[in-house]
Design a protein around this motif. Structure first.
Motif, short mmCIF file in Angstrom:
data_model
loop_
_atom_site.label_atom_id
_atom_site.label_comp_id
_atom_site.label_asym_id
_atom_site.label_seq_id
_atom_site.Cartn_x
_atom_site.Cartn_y
_atom_site.Cartn_z
N GLU A 50 0.83 -1.21 0.00
CA GLU A 50 0.00 0.00 0.00
C GLU A 50 0.87 1.26 0.00
O GLU A 50 0.60 2.22 -0.72
N THR A 53 2.69 1.80 -3.46
CA THR A 53 1.77 2.14 -4.56
C THR A 53 1.03 3.45 -4.31
O THR A 53 0.57 4.08 -5.24
N THR A 54 0.91 3.85 -3.04
CA THR A 54 0.20 5.09 -2.71
C THR A 54 1.15 6.27 -2.65
O THR A 54 0.87 7.34 -3.21
N VAL A 56 4.23 6.50 -3.76
CA VAL A 56 5.02 6.71 -4.99
C VAL A 56 4.11 6.53 -6.21
O VAL A 56 4.09 7.37 -7.10
N GLY A 57 3.34 5.45 -6.25
CA GLY A 57 2.53 5.19 -7.45
C GLY A 57 3.40 4.56 -8.53
O GLY A 57 4.31 3.79 -8.23
N LEU A 287 1.56 2.67 -16.45
CA LEU A 287 0.11 2.85 -16.61
C LEU A 287 -0.65 2.64 -15.31
O LEU A 287 -1.62 3.34 -15.03
N THR A 289 -0.21 1.32 -10.91
CA THR A 289 0.67 1.68 -9.80
C THR A 289 1.58 0.50 -9.43
O THR A 289 2.22 0.51 -8.39
N PRO A 425 -3.31 -0.23 -16.83
CA PRO A 425 -3.69 0.76 -15.81
C PRO A 425 -4.38 0.12 -14.61
O PRO A 425 -4.46 0.71 -13.54
N ASP A 426 -4.88 -1.10 -14.79
CA ASP A 426 -5.64 -1.78 -13.74
C ASP A 426 -4.77 -2.46 -12.69
O ASP A 426 -5.32 -3.09 -11.77
N LEU A 429 -3.81 -1.42 -6.22
CA LEU A 429 -3.86 -2.10 -4.92
C LEU A 429 -5.15 -2.89 -4.70
O LEU A 429 -5.14 -3.97 -4.09
#
Lengths: 463, 463
Positions: A50, A53-54, A56-57, A287, A289, A425-426, A429
């Motif tokens: 989490e 991916t949150t 930094v992405g 595309l 995260t 893109p999908d 998280l």
């Protein structure tokens, strides 16, 4: 992950098993089961996944986003108490996405959704317009006369089947890897392929391809599956009329940039012994995260190493590597190979096939360690993990090490749904099942508990 | 479909049932079952759905794409042999999408995926940058002091549950319909909402909203669910630091344009009798190809009418309407109401809730037709369709007619997955199950066979 098929950069050392009598069973210390069961309540892997991916992405290799990800990783690994946390840098060429659109101009005007493939060439800013010529396989494209292809936009509609172990990706990924070079050699203006994926959402699957030496780059992109099938229908209903497409793709090569591997260790009691390498890759495609590809991989392996560290001091060093620049060409794995490939490892293992349950274990530890391999299989069975081959195993960044003959463990994840999300893109998280993630941590913790050579002193695993 | 909640444009006529003894059963002609069963092999509805979504694609109301769709519809309906095929035009204001992007500037830089809502205001081309202020419900936004909201980008994270009958859409769609006006009144710079949808793909759900009189339009958009939850996590992990967003939305109002309803008929033997109206809407949102919303609706009802026409001449006229400009404000339904609402209809019925199986029948045919309603329920049972309320029914374009008291039949589709696709790029042909589509055709064929008042001469239904 990118393709498992890598040029033979490093000579392979055969470790094929020769038929031998069954080894005497290895008695596992009681803490193995306790650590395994405690790991089924793990929260750290989720927190790392989490957080990365949150906070930094997306983190495309060689970009400032990947540099931010390295800084994030160093801070996280230090805060968790790991030793020897460091970044080992390397240089690499960087390609970045630009504008991208596809429009059917005639006979049925409409937009289609696509995404450029890695290292795609560019169109002018206003795009190109050309007739579409369609092939249902790469072989059909190969067999086509150049005159049929020249100046046109090649479309390859070849479809990849869904498999549990991802075994279709090598073969069915060929339109992405080889299609652009083949089309360019034949004089195509551009190529669009059906995404190498298994979902029906309007999220194209990107991925790397590399033009062969001497081949001029052409624009190359992947249509989402709904759009690829729409283009097939358009061609069919056009009933012989030419189908013309306007294609805009403006990616750029921005030159050489720095990437790097982030490394941390749980020091072993005997530093002279070969380490166990575990990890995944830090970079992601641009595309999504990069949640299942591969934040979850670094998270699972790090959470497992942390559990061992908290339980006691292992005999052998556990080395965690968050590889850089995997997606665009295994640069991190190759850099690691150059630095450490000549030294023995007790085992190398990578998590880079999503975040679904581990269903199988494969090993290639050599004949002398058959009893240890059997003990590992026994220890994993309570997690629903079935025994696989005893003479093979793979990963992505560790491919050079595996090809050079280092011992390998593969904890195979269920990939049935992996290519629904991979490189799209999908890949976010929300796609991760927390229970499956915990089962992964339990599998990796078990593996490290079995292979790390005894923990001293044993503290009760934290629950 | 857009919201079922419509301003009371037309006075409602009560037809509520009063408790009465059970009517004597109506004997159904044998051809009803034969037509129903033959329709389970229907291919026409698929052909219409595929044709419209492929040869036209998206068809936003009032645009040249919708005009092409009308031309396509007229050609198709004529080629099928219907009578009185015509376009009835009306004028309407048209709004079109522009560029759209959202970027978190700090503390965790990254892009989010969103789509403008209908009638959204525009930012300058370079966008606006402002702090995000988050609310977990529309009530929380309503209760917020203006000073908290002024100059900020409002985010409403309110989530809609999944239901079989779509009953959450009225209530849980409020952030889309009312949120922009409430935020504007409080001085917000813009509003972004969690999509009114139930899927976890990076495909935002657009939909219409209308600024209340006297309220200044502000930029208004919907984040995909993964992006909305990402924004919630970003806000949480920012831990009190301001979260700043750059928002670019450049839609435009392009003024008054022409739209229209496409109408076709199966002439009844007695033209003096009130017609049965069936249909769906021809326009779609601009992001997908409008397969389930609502190519399938016009296809199902047209295929059913064609089956009746081929089986024999009905007593009553069947009027098929492919309504224009439903999504953006029921303009087609309102135009039809103005032209024909004052005349009695034997029944009105619309298919505009996707392409999944019909699971229930509701009617409001009045007390004098209870036996007929019961016969209809019996005839539909073999298709697995359960009896629903006897004093209500709804549709989208037919709302003005229903509110004015016209008799109505509702063949309720299973909407469990409808809001996974509704108003997203993912509303494409591949989402339709051909077997479920055929079951719909069978249900509508059965309904028309029961209500159209006897077919003469009866030819064997074609298989």
């Amino acid at each position: 992950m990118i393709t498992r098929i890598l040029p033979a950069l490093f000579a392979a050392v055969s470790t094929a098993a020769i038929a031998q009598p069954a080894p005497p069973p290895v008695q596992l210390p009681s803490y193995v089961a306790a650590l395994r069961d405690a790991a089924l309540k793990d929260d750290l892997a989720w927190d790392i996944t989490e957080g990365l991916t949150t906070e930094v992405g997306q983190r495309l290799a060689g970009t400032e986003a990947e540099a931010r990800a390295r800084a994030w990783a160093v801070a996280k690994l230090r805060s968790l108490g790991f030793a020897n946390v460091r970044i080992e840098t390397f240089d690499m060429p960087v390609w970045v996405r630009g504008a991208e659109s596809a429009t059917i101009v005639s006979p049925f005007p409409q937009k289609l959704v696509l995404a450029a493939l890695g290292n795609s060439g560019a169109t002018p800013p206003e795009g190109i317009e050309a007739e579409v010529v369609s092939f249902d396989s790469l072989d059909a494209l190969r067999a086509a006369p150049d005159a049929l292809v020249r100046g046109k936009i090649v479309f390859v509609s070849h479809a990849m089947p869904r498999t549990q172990d991802g075994s279709g990706y090598g073969e069915f990924g060929a339109p992405r890897r080889q299609g652009p070079s083949i089309a360019s050699r034949k004089g195509a203006a551009a190529i669009v392929i059906r995404s190498i994926g298994t979902d029906y959402h309007r999220n194209p699957h990107t991925g790397v391809q590399r033009f062969e030496d001497g081949v001029a780059p052409i624009p190359a992109a992947a249509l989402s599956l709904p759009d690829a099938e729409q283009l097939q229908r358009i061609i069919k209903r056009a009933n012989g009329q030419p189908v013309r497409m306007r294609l805009v793709l403006t990616p750029r090569n921005i030159g050489t940039r720095q990437s790097g591997n982030v490394i941390a260790e749980v020091p072993g009691r005997d530093p002279s012994l070969p380490p166990i390498l575990v990890g995944g890759h830090l970079d992601s495609w641009d595309l999504g995260t990069g949640a299942i590809d591969d934040a979850s991989g670094v998270a699972i392996t790090t959470a497992a190493a942390k559990r061992i560290m908290d339980a006691g001091r292992p005999l052998r060093t556990i080395r965690i590597v968050w590889f850089g620049a995997e997606e665009v060409g295994l640069y991190g794995g190759i850099d690691y190979m150059k630095r450490y490939g000549g030294k023995p490892h007790y085992a190398v293992a990578e998590s880079d096939f999503g975040a679904d349950r581990v269903w199988r274990v494969k090993t290639r530890l050599g004949d002398a360690r058959k009893a240890e391999a059997a003990a590992l299989r026994r220890a994993l069975l309570p997690l629903g993990i079935v025994p696989g081959a005893e003479d093979e195993g793979e990963g992505s960044d560790i491919t050079p090490l595996v090809e050079a003959g280092q011992p390998v463990v593969e904890l195979s994840q269920d990939g049935t749904h992996y290519f629904d999300l991979h490189h799209t893109p999908d890949d976010t998280l929300d796609k991760i099942n927390p229970e499956a993630l915990r089962q992964n941590v339990a599998a990796w913790t078990t593996m490290l508990a079995v292979l790390s050579g005894g923990l001293e002193p044993i503290r009760r695993p934290r629950r």
